[in-house]
Design a protein around this motif. Structure first.
Motif, PDB file in Angstrom:
ATOM      1  N   GLU A 411       1.030  -1.248  -0.089  1.00  0.00           N
ATOM      2  CA  GLU A 411       0.147  -0.118   0.003  1.00  0.00           C
ATOM      3  C   GLU A 411       0.880   1.244   0.058  1.00  0.00           C
ATOM      4  O   GLU A 411       0.154   2.256  -0.289  1.00  0.00           O
ATOM      5  CB  GLU A 411      -0.857   0.026   1.290  1.00  0.00           C
ATOM      6  N   LYS A 412       2.290   1.130   0.368  1.00  0.00           N
ATOM      7  CA  LYS A 412       2.978   2.362   0.471  1.00  0.00           C
ATOM      8  C   LYS A 412       3.760   2.431  -0.888  1.00  0.00           C
ATOM      9  O   LYS A 412       4.765   3.301  -1.015  1.00  0.00           O
ATOM     10  CB  LYS A 412       3.913   1.996   1.528  1.00  0.00           C
ATOM     11  N   CYS A 413       3.557   1.454  -2.051  1.00  0.00           N
ATOM     12  CA  CYS A 413       4.746   1.339  -3.010  1.00  0.00           C
ATOM     13  C   CYS A 413       4.135   2.818  -4.035  1.00  0.00           C
ATOM     14  O   CYS A 413       2.958   2.776  -4.500  1.00  0.00           O
ATOM     15  CB  CYS A 413       4.120   0.255  -3.867  1.00  0.00           C
ATOM     16  N   SER A 414       5.146   3.505  -4.489  1.00  0.00           N
ATOM     17  CA  SER A 414       5.062   4.482  -5.544  1.00  0.00           C
ATOM     18  C   SER A 414       5.047   3.481  -6.718  1.00  0.00           C
ATOM     19  O   SER A 414       5.607   2.386  -6.938  1.00  0.00           O
ATOM     20  CB  SER A 414       6.174   5.328  -5.655  1.00  0.00           C
ATOM     21  N   LEU A 415       4.537   4.137  -7.867  1.00  0.00           N
ATOM     22  CA  LEU A 415       4.443   3.446  -9.147  1.00  0.00           C
ATOM     23  C   LEU A 415       4.801   4.347 -10.097  1.00  0.00           C
ATOM     24  O   LEU A 415       4.356   5.518 -10.362  1.00  0.00           O
ATOM     25  CB  LEU A 415       2.725   3.157  -9.591  1.00  0.00           C
ATOM     26  N   VAL A 416       5.576   3.768 -11.325  1.00  0.00           N
ATOM     27  CA  VAL A 416       5.954   4.585 -12.355  1.00  0.00           C
ATOM     28  C   VAL A 416       5.784   3.510 -13.716  1.00  0.00           C
ATOM     29  O   VAL A 416       6.252   2.496 -13.598  1.00  0.00           O
ATOM     30  CB  VAL A 416       7.448   4.867 -12.411  1.00  0.00           C
TER      31      VAL A 416
END
Lengths: 436, 436
Positions: A411-416
């Motif tokens: 739930e804390k993952c940043s996404l690119v």
């Protein structure tokens, strides 16, 4: 594990100026490997001069007080020796390898490039042009773009891990010879340098030779105040799409702050990550996301554990039409590992693989030298090669499951997302839904 | 050169079905390396099915009569073993490496993937999609485009070296499971297979185990008629520009037909090429074209000497504004080496480097296995590791100069330019002037 050919334990010696030397005799072939590091990596760059550390490292072999770059190359090549320098976030690592008879010459060149680089104007210009051209090709590469953007999302701009190691067009265009000399004078110091020498040499002889060539190297005043890596705060997750519609594959990056190499539960995290993101046959991401669901060409995850808390990154290269499913599938595997634990079989396989790979990596002198270098900088003890198997064999299912709960935060993952994927209505809403 | 740890000379044994086994005991670490080859490379493809050999090789580990691809990956990974397969123009090479205790299992998997691949439909489709996506990215890469075009210029379309090893969109879209099975049945044969085993094992034991796992492998009828590589005619030089205006760097390729590995003057050619196109410090192309004139970021040359006469290629990556000067400069260095000879110092440096590099390459079991494999297929004798230094030390300045005259033909070089370089009026006239 290692046979009797490695006759004695490694010898550790500290020169008066603080430089640490570790020597391991290894008479397999008449050759000697040197691995070393100095704490002069990208984290010591200022924001205005991002890329300076890397630039300095790449320029070390481009001319010294005693040798032109041609002489450095010729002297080394003529005896089949090779000297490599690479810059990381925390340290600059270098390695050299030669036949034993050429150890003195090789060490002499190495000492010269570390201590006496002069950064000739012409070579700076050449290297800068090369870097600028490289940046352009990276801007055109979804994998490079994705990694740069993810790193910037995971660490706040005040943190040294936020920046791209190689810098940016704006920063490297600005700095010149004076800045490079200044960085070098400040951060290339014997008291942050470690040399590991492994091969066909008597340890005392090696230490004498190193003392002769490095003993009169002086530390400039006190150590700089920025030698400590600040702790990294976990950031709020962000989402970013870089549309590159002319490419054929979309690169997906997901990640958050990770762990340091010196954390006591590093080993459990290491085992956990092999189960999550290791190669074919073991890694769940590979097995489920790539092949069972046929979504991605390649998919894996890594914990870059250094002196500071490096990033946890999961990445995949996918067909544009599978982007949404692949992101959900990766996040699902991360959640499943955290919430549902692992099997005894996975634990046994991961441990066996880590122990086997380590043993195989110690086949060469340079492999051994690298292990000893890491043992020194991460304070693992010089008996780490012997302990390695015991440490990993002792890890339990519970430790791995606790590590998964503690260090995996889907739930804390940043996404690119970088590649042929359009910013479109609805994407933002969808992204929020899957990543939070 | 090799120390007494390699107790005996390698043992060579031929199974009844023609498979050649070479074993060298090496007790340094408790691990075993296997290197092998089978004559099933891209040269056996038909024009209509270009890329089939490579496709077959890549699919070997994707499922057999006894194991799914998941089982292959799991069984190998679980013991830290690795199996690699790569397809070349002439041969498919494979390698495996494991702890000694897992040799039996590793060899069992290797035998299974070589003998019993089943090419599952689903895996074919997955691999085909991956390849098509790769081709797209190659079409967008000046280095890949340049190499493909140069190869097509150097060899006539009737020659097996003319084609791209991996095939083309048109060809790989067409073939299916039946074609792969057919190619495999025809070209994977024990009588064109060689296995070199080096490591912590008694040679007799290794041969027994190999006989057990490979002894009942049968040759399909007679060897195919196309096992001979036709001689290559020197082609008239051609020029080609592939304009890719969105790139930042221009890739230049120059070359013509080269030499085979079994030619008696191979060694003189090898020394010559190090002087011409070797790395920094030794290679004239690097020293003059790259740095003295500041034209290119990288520049080097190679002679790919195989069973047939592989190509001589010189290549450079340059700033678009330096294209003309770089081509002239490369051709000038080739002419100068052919016409004006070399210095004693260059000869000594090149020999020293080749001998040193060879000694260093024999540090690992897999390095030794590769040398023995090449010694067998190119008929160099199993004492090649011992002879290597003597052979190179005996080479004279005259031999190198004769080889340069015989094998360097600047006026016969075909030229390919790929990158941000426009087809423009006058270019064609200029190209004719510099390349003929």
């Amino acid at each position: 594990m290692i046979r009797s050919i490695h006759k004695d334990n490694p010898l550790r010696h500290v020169l008066d100026n603080g430089l640490v030397v570790i020597v391991q005799e290894n008479r397999v072939i008449p050759a000697i490997s040197i691995s070393g590091l100095v704490k002069a990596g990208g984290m010591y760059d200022s924001d205005e001069q991002a890329g300076c550390a890397d630039f300095v490292a790449q320029m070390l072999t481009r001319g010294t007080k005693n040798r032109t770059w041609q002489q450095i190359a010729e002297e080394a090549e003529a005896v089949g020796a090779s000297i490599g320098v690479g810059c990381g976030t925390e340290t600059v690592r270098f390695s050299a390898r030669s036949l034993s008879k050429d150890f003195g010459l090789t060490l002499d060149i190495l000492s010269d490039v570390l201590r006496n680089p002069i950064f000739p104007h012409e070579e700076i210009q050449k290297h800068r042009n090369h870097k600028l051209s490289l940046f352009k090709s990276w801007d055109d590469n979804p994998g490079q773009v994705g990694e740069k953007e993810l790193r910037a999302s995971i660490y706040p701009s005040s943190h040294p891990y936020h920046r791209r190691l190689q810098g940016y067009e704006e920063t490297i265009s600005k700095f010149g010879r004076y800045n490079l000399l200044n960085f070098h004078r400040r951060y290339y110091r014997p008291d942050t340098t470690i040399l590991a020498v492994v091969g066909d040499i008597n340890p005392k002889e090696a230490i004498d030779k190193i003392t002769e060539l490095f003993g009169d190297w002086k530390n400039e005043a006190r150590p700089p105040a920025d030698f400590v890596i600040p702790p990294a705060e976990m950031q709020e997750p962000s989402r970013k799409i870089v549309s590159m519609m002319d490419k054929s594959q979309v690169e997906i990056f997901l990640g958050h702050k990770g762990i340091s190499r010196t954390a006591p539960d590093f080993y459990a995290v290491d085992v956990k990550n092999r189960i999550l993101g290791g190669s074919a046959g073991l890694g769940r991401l590979f097995n489920y996301v790539r092949d069972v669901q046929g979504l991605a060409y390649g998919v894996w995850s890594s914990f870059s554990a250094g002196l500071g808390e490096g990033p946890f990154i999961a990445k995949a290269g996918v067909n544009p039409k599978n982007v949404e499913r692949a992101i959900k599938s990766i996040l699902n595997e991360i959640s499943r590992l955290r919430d549902d634990g692992i099997t005894e079989q996975e634990l046994a396989d991961a441990k066996e693989m880590l122990i086997g790979n380590f043993a195989l990596s110690m086949e060469t002198s340079s492999g051994i030298a690298n292990v000893l270098l890491n043992a020194e900088i991460y304070e693992l003890g010089l008996d780490y090669p012997e302990k390695h198997g015991r440490i990993y064999r002792a890890i339990t299912k519970e430790q791995v499951e606790q590590a998964a709960k503690k260090y995996l935060h889907p739930e804390k993952c940043s996404l690119v997302i970088a590649g042929p994927y359009a910013e479109q209505e609805g994407v933002e809403i969808w992204l929020r839904a899957v990543t939070s």
